[in-house]
Design a protein around this motif. Structure first.
Motif, mmCIF file in Angstrom:
data_model
loop_
_atom_site.group_PDB
_atom_site.id
_atom_site.type_symbol
_atom_site.label_atom_id
_atom_site.label_comp_id
_atom_site.label_asym_id
_atom_site.label_seq_id
_atom_site.Cartn_x
_atom_site.Cartn_y
_atom_site.Cartn_z
ATOM 1 N N LEU A 219 0.848 -1.180 0.000
ATOM 2 C CA LEU A 219 0.000 0.000 0.000
ATOM 3 C C LEU A 219 0.886 1.234 0.000
ATOM 4 O O LEU A 219 1.739 1.388 0.876
ATOM 5 C CB LEU A 219 -0.906 -0.009 1.226
ATOM 6 C CG LEU A 219 -1.666 -1.328 1.438
ATOM 7 C CD1 LEU A 219 -2.292 -1.379 2.822
ATOM 8 C CD2 LEU A 219 -2.725 -1.510 0.361
ATOM 9 N N VAL A 220 0.671 2.087 -0.980
ATOM 10 C CA VAL A 220 1.555 3.233 -1.188
ATOM 11 C C VAL A 220 0.752 4.527 -1.114
ATOM 12 O O VAL A 220 0.051 4.881 -2.076
ATOM 13 C CB VAL A 220 2.264 3.146 -2.559
ATOM 14 C CG1 VAL A 220 3.339 4.224 -2.669
ATOM 15 C CG2 VAL A 220 2.833 1.761 -2.802
ATOM 16 N N PRO A 221 0.798 5.248 0.001
ATOM 17 C CA PRO A 221 0.150 6.560 0.032
ATOM 18 C C PRO A 221 1.009 7.590 -0.695
ATOM 19 O O PRO A 221 2.205 7.701 -0.426
ATOM 20 C CB PRO A 221 0.049 6.865 1.527
ATOM 21 C CG PRO A 221 1.105 6.052 2.173
ATOM 22 C CD PRO A 221 1.394 4.880 1.292
ATOM 23 N N VAL A 228 -3.840 6.567 -3.071
ATOM 24 C CA VAL A 228 -3.129 5.404 -2.543
ATOM 25 C C VAL A 228 -3.030 4.383 -3.659
ATOM 26 O O VAL A 228 -4.039 4.067 -4.308
ATOM 27 C CB VAL A 228 -3.862 4.793 -1.330
ATOM 28 C CG1 VAL A 228 -3.215 3.472 -0.918
ATOM 29 C CG2 VAL A 228 -3.870 5.763 -0.163
ATOM 30 N N GLN A 229 -1.837 3.881 -3.894
ATOM 31 C CA GLN A 229 -1.665 2.858 -4.920
ATOM 32 C C GLN A 229 -1.554 1.486 -4.262
ATOM 33 O O GLN A 229 -0.914 1.326 -3.218
ATOM 34 C CB GLN A 229 -0.408 3.142 -5.749
ATOM 35 C CG GLN A 229 -0.514 4.444 -6.524
ATOM 36 C CD GLN A 229 0.170 4.388 -7.872
ATOM 37 O OE1 GLN A 229 0.384 3.316 -8.428
ATOM 38 N NE2 GLN A 229 0.477 5.550 -8.417
ATOM 39 N N THR A 234 2.574 -8.260 -9.779
ATOM 40 C CA THR A 234 2.081 -8.364 -11.148
ATOM 41 C C THR A 234 1.110 -7.275 -11.559
ATOM 42 O O THR A 234 0.816 -7.130 -12.752
ATOM 43 C CB THR A 234 1.374 -9.718 -11.349
ATOM 44 O OG1 THR A 234 0.319 -9.827 -10.379
ATOM 45 C CG2 THR A 234 2.360 -10.866 -11.159
ATOM 46 N N GLN A 235 0.549 -6.560 -10.628
ATOM 47 C CA GLN A 235 -0.429 -5.552 -11.032
ATOM 48 C C GLN A 235 -0.465 -4.388 -10.048
ATOM 49 O O GLN A 235 0.018 -4.491 -8.926
ATOM 50 C CB GLN A 235 -1.818 -6.169 -11.150
ATOM 51 C CG GLN A 235 -2.354 -6.746 -9.850
ATOM 52 C CD GLN A 235 -3.702 -7.423 -10.047
ATOM 53 O OE1 GLN A 235 -4.109 -7.719 -11.161
ATOM 54 N NE2 GLN A 235 -4.402 -7.665 -8.960
ATOM 55 N N GLN A 236 -1.071 -3.310 -10.529
ATOM 56 C CA GLN A 236 -1.223 -2.119 -9.701
ATOM 57 C C GLN A 236 -2.618 -1.545 -9.909
ATOM 58 O O GLN A 236 -3.201 -1.681 -10.977
ATOM 59 C CB GLN A 236 -0.181 -1.058 -10.075
ATOM 60 C CG GLN A 236 1.256 -1.494 -9.847
ATOM 61 C CD GLN A 236 2.249 -0.377 -10.135
ATOM 62 O OE1 GLN A 236 1.894 0.791 -10.218
ATOM 63 N NE2 GLN A 236 3.503 -0.759 -10.296
ATOM 64 N N SER A 237 -3.126 -0.902 -8.879
ATOM 65 C CA SER A 237 -4.389 -0.178 -8.999
ATOM 66 C C SER A 237 -4.294 1.099 -8.177
ATOM 67 O O SER A 237 -3.444 1.219 -7.285
ATOM 68 C CB SER A 237 -5.575 -1.037 -8.535
ATOM 69 O OG SER A 237 -5.412 -1.394 -7.179
ATOM 70 N N LEU A 238 -5.179 2.024 -8.473
ATOM 71 C CA LEU A 238 -5.095 3.349 -7.879
ATOM 72 C C LEU A 238 -6.392 3.668 -7.145
ATOM 73 O O LEU A 238 -7.489 3.460 -7.677
ATOM 74 C CB LEU A 238 -4.849 4.394 -8.975
ATOM 75 C CG LEU A 238 -4.678 5.843 -8.512
ATOM 76 C CD1 LEU A 238 -3.375 5.996 -7.746
ATOM 77 C CD2 LEU A 238 -4.713 6.786 -9.714
ATOM 78 N N LEU A 239 -6.268 4.186 -5.953
ATOM 79 C CA LEU A 239 -7.423 4.661 -5.183
ATOM 80 C C LEU A 239 -7.252 6.155 -4.978
ATOM 81 O O LEU A 239 -6.285 6.599 -4.343
ATOM 82 C CB LEU A 239 -7.485 3.944 -3.834
ATOM 83 C CG LEU A 239 -8.591 4.395 -2.876
ATOM 84 C CD1 LEU A 239 -9.970 4.101 -3.460
ATOM 85 C CD2 LEU A 239 -8.422 3.721 -1.519
ATOM 86 N N THR A 240 -8.168 6.915 -5.517
ATOM 87 C CA THR A 240 -8.078 8.375 -5.419
ATOM 88 C C THR A 240 -9.036 8.898 -4.349
ATOM 89 O O THR A 240 -9.824 8.150 -3.776
ATOM 90 C CB THR A 240 -8.418 9.028 -6.768
ATOM 91 O OG1 THR A 240 -9.751 8.639 -7.137
ATOM 92 C CG2 THR A 240 -7.443 8.595 -7.840
ATOM 93 N N GLY A 241 -8.946 10.194 -4.108
ATOM 94 C CA GLY A 241 -9.888 10.833 -3.189
ATOM 95 C C GLY A 241 -9.424 10.890 -1.754
ATOM 96 O O GLY A 241 -10.220 11.169 -0.858
ATOM 97 N N ILE A 242 -8.155 10.623 -1.526
ATOM 98 C CA ILE A 242 -7.621 10.689 -0.164
ATOM 99 C C ILE A 242 -6.670 11.879 -0.101
ATOM 100 O O ILE A 242 -5.627 11.884 -0.753
ATOM 101 C CB ILE A 242 -6.904 9.386 0.210
ATOM 102 C CG1 ILE A 242 -7.909 8.239 0.214
ATOM 103 C CG2 ILE A 242 -6.208 9.524 1.554
ATOM 104 C CD1 ILE A 242 -7.326 6.899 0.563
ATOM 105 N N THR A 243 -7.030 12.849 0.670
ATOM 106 C CA THR A 243 -6.267 14.093 0.704
ATOM 107 C C THR A 243 -5.005 13.950 1.547
ATOM 108 O O THR A 243 -5.057 13.515 2.701
ATOM 109 C CB THR A 243 -7.143 15.227 1.285
ATOM 110 O OG1 THR A 243 -8.332 15.346 0.508
ATOM 111 C CG2 THR A 243 -6.388 16.545 1.275
#
Lengths: 361, 353
Positions: A219-221, A228-229, A234-243
């Protein structure tokens, strides 16, 4: 006069036992933690105990028995018994003068040390059992060159600028490179010379400073990208909306992201991650880090010398509109620029980076 | 009783009691690792003639500290490895005969009941931090609230506590004689917002008062230690070498409790002190003494026999003899329960149950 024991009815018995079983919610600590029970640790926080250490303590780690303290000004690493604070070992000549420590990590055998010297990031692996009491490692450029200890101490090459937080996935140590906006991945049991693999983040990630692992994902803030990524091999996803995410902590079920503006986000790790809820209220912000102790999330604020203790209510629900936080209580007392909280199984420790002590809080 | 009620009661009972067919706490990883599936260890006894009359016990997270209180020889504090009972350190105390012990996260605090003093020792190296701080008459039980050490001063003609600042040793006497005579033990209760103790307090001090009207009183440390409430009478001759707090309830013993009277174990609900009940009645010949909580069970020692009683939710699960003889103080180390054995005041007998 003695009265014969009156056997309660079945209904009385069942109701009484049910009430008793469900009533264990009062105490201020984790009554399910046997060491806390044994220590009679029923108080909220301990503001009486500060243990002197090197100056200034900036980063803490725990190896299952001992607390490790890294002190930037003197470039030293110190090891203490977590029960009573007695010194175990001091590593005083491995790191170059003026090094800035970022993170300590234990992988089951070794303490990993990350930091920066001038503009160069470094990561060093130190075998706990071998180096106890041994300060023979010779310092060198890039933060550490401990070849004199052979495999007991190893520097890692290819670590990029701004080496920050680390996390361990069971096989690899991951390092956040805040200056290069990427990660380094290191095989934990590699034989020297150890080289790191650079992991490019697919989405823009500005200032990844600290990491956590949730059993599947690293988990990468990304502090300046408000995201947060989620990263695997093998894969990556992105979570947006965290200030302004600063620190990230996994409690076994949920992910808790704390922001420098005092907001805490509850994130579900399922799928590619989603925000369940958020709430403001962390005193001063989360500039000093966070740690989970089995019941509470502890958040340090460097600037206000306050620690906020968040009582977590339980597992997340997808329909929840507020975080599962039952209470937030701020504490001070004996703290000076607290940061880098770690839990030792019974107590939460903070480095008082504005002084010369660590608090066993 | 309706069918639905019967089923509800049955399910609740099963949920509560099913795990307790096991002799120990399966949720405790230390007990799991120790393969501790027996109800009580009746085989392990640590003895040593060099340290006589062991009394108070305190666990510091790694080691068990024992107060060797004998007035016939040099009194000592002993520090034992909890895993095997080996001696880590023996400290000789000058003019101090330690009785009750307490650990605050860094230091061991010991009361001397005869001299009315408190001694502080650094746990990490055994050095003497403060040799003698003056307390009240017969200082007995202690509690730590995260900053202050609270001590109950036992006197049948007055009621007093002493509050000691753990950071500097400063002492503050507290007169509670208006509400309490003969304070024998004390507990600190802290709770999270939303689940306070009685009086809507998130911090409270509870004192066992043994004389005049024996009862437990609640004080508010945030309001100049103001009296908050008291329980009903707890009966005569409460014995409080240790009282136990389980997160909600206080547990202690009396020789002649409220009905059905006789030797008994009392429990007080700190969210409603009027909800005070005789948890279990013991045999008339017993002399129940110290109480400890291990996360699941309540352990009760007997000062006139070796029998240690083990309770779950107030129900006696079983009794087992401590190999060291008559019980005195009791403490939990995360995996095992330790009992100091008075044994006539001679020799060192400590049982690891």
């Amino acid at each position: 006069m003695k009265f014969p024991f009156v056997r309660p009815s079945f209904r009385d018995f069942a109701i009484a036992t049910g009430v008793l079983a469900l009533s264990g919610v009062l105490c201020a600590q984790n009554a399910k933690n046997p060491i806390e029970v044994a220590l009679l640790r029923w108080y909220q926080v301990n503001t009486a105990v500060q243990l002197s250490t090197c100056s200034p303590p900036s980063v803490l780690g725990f190896d299952g028995k001992h607390i490790w303290v890294a002190c930037g000004n003197v470039s030293e690493l110190h090891e203490y018994n977590s029960s009573d604070g007695s010194p175990i070992a001091a590593i005083t000549s491995v790191f170059v003068s003026g090094v800035l420590f970022s993170s300590l990590l234990y992988d089951g055998e070794n303490i990993w040390v990350s930091g920066n010297s001038n503009t160069a990031g470094f990561v060093t692996r130190i075998n706990v059992s071998t180096v106890n009491g041994d300060a023979a490692c010779v310092a060198g450029g890039g933060g550490c060159n401990c070849t004199s200890l052979g495999n007991a101490c190893a520097s890692v090459s290819n670590v990029l600028s701004g080496a920050g937080g680390m996390t361990f996935d069971g096989a690899n140590v991951w390092v956040a490179n805040g200056g290069a906006n990427n990660l380094s991945r290191i095989t934990a049991n590699a034989q020297p010379p150890i080289a790191a693999t650079t992991v490019t983040l697919n989405s823009a990630c500005n200032q990844p400073l600290f990491l956590a692992f949730d059993g599947t994902n690293v988990l990468v803030p990304c502090r300046n990208s408000n995201s947060v990524q989620f990263v695997t091999l093998t894969q990556q996803s992105l979570l947006t909306g965290i200030t302004s995410p600063a620190w990230i902590t996994y409690d076994g079920t949920d992910i808790w992201v704390t922001s420098t503006n005092g907001t805490v986000y509850e994130v579900s790790p399922s799928g590619s991650g989603h925000i369940v809820s958020s709430a403001k209220g962390i005193t001063g912000g989360a500039g000093g880090g966070s740690a989970y102790d089995g019941k509470y999330l502890w958040v340090a604020d460097y600037s206000t010398a306050m620690v906020t203790k968040l009582q977590l209510g339980g597992p997340i629900t997808s329909s929840g509109s507020a975080p599962n936080i039952t209470s937030m209580t701020a504490f001070s007392g004996g703290l000076t620029n607290p940061e880098s909280p770690v839990f030792d199984g019974a107590n939460v420790w903070f480095a008082n980076s504005g002084g010369t002590t660590v608090s066993k809080f | 009783m309706k069918v639905a009620e019967i089923w509800t009661a049955l399910i609740v009972s099963m949920l509560v009691f099913c795990p307790h067919v096991l002799a120990q706490n399966p949720d405790n990883p230390i007990e799991d690792a120790l393969l501790r599936w027996y109800p009580a260890n009746q085989a392990v006894l640590f003895t040593n003639s060099a340290c006589a009359a062991p009394q108070g016990l305190a666990f510091d997270g790694e080691h068990m500290w024992v107060a060797c209180s004998s007035t016939n020889s040099a009194a000592q504090l002993w520090e034992l490895n909890t895993s095997d009972g080996s001696l880590v350190r023996a400290l000789t105390l000058t003019n101090v005969h330690p009785s009750y012990l307490l650990f605050d996260g860094a230091n061991i605090w010991a009361t001397d009941r005869t001299a009315g003093t408190l001694t502080e020792v650094r746990a990490s190296d055994g050095s003497l931090v403060r040799p003698t701080m003056t307390l009240g008459t017969t200082p007995s039980g202690m509690a730590f609230d995260g900053r202050y050490i609270w001590i109950a001063n036992s006197s049948t003609t007055s009621g007093s506590l002493t509050k000691v600042d753990a950071t500097n040793g400063n002492t503050t006497p507290i007169d509670i004689s208006a509400h309490c005579t003969d304070a024998t033990n004390i507990a600190f209760v802290s709770s999270d917002p939303g689940s306070p103790a009685w009086g809507n307090l998130t911090k409270s001090i509870w004192v066992v008062c043994s004389a005049t009207t024996p009862q437990v009183i609640e004080l508010d440390p945030s309001n100049n230690n103001a009296f908050v409430t008291a329980t009903p009478t707890i009966g005569g001759s409460p014995n409080c070498n240790n009282i136990a707090f389980d997160g909600v309830r206080l547990w202690f013993t009396t020789l002649d409790g409220p009905p059905p009277a006789g030797p008994s174990v009392i429990q007080v609900d700190t969210t409603n002190p009027q909800n005070m009940v005789v948890a279990t009645s013991l045999t008339e010949t017993s002399h129940p003494d110290a109480v400890a909580f291990d996360g699941e069970f309540i352990w009760v020692t007997d000062s006139v026999s070796s029998l240690v009683t083990k309770l779950f939710d107030g129900v006696t699960i079983r009794t087992a003899p401590a190999p060291g003889g008559n019980g005195y103080f009791v403490a939990f180390d995360g995996g095992n329960v330790w009992v100091s054995n008075s044994n006539g005041g001679s020799g060192f007998y400590v049982s690891k149950m």
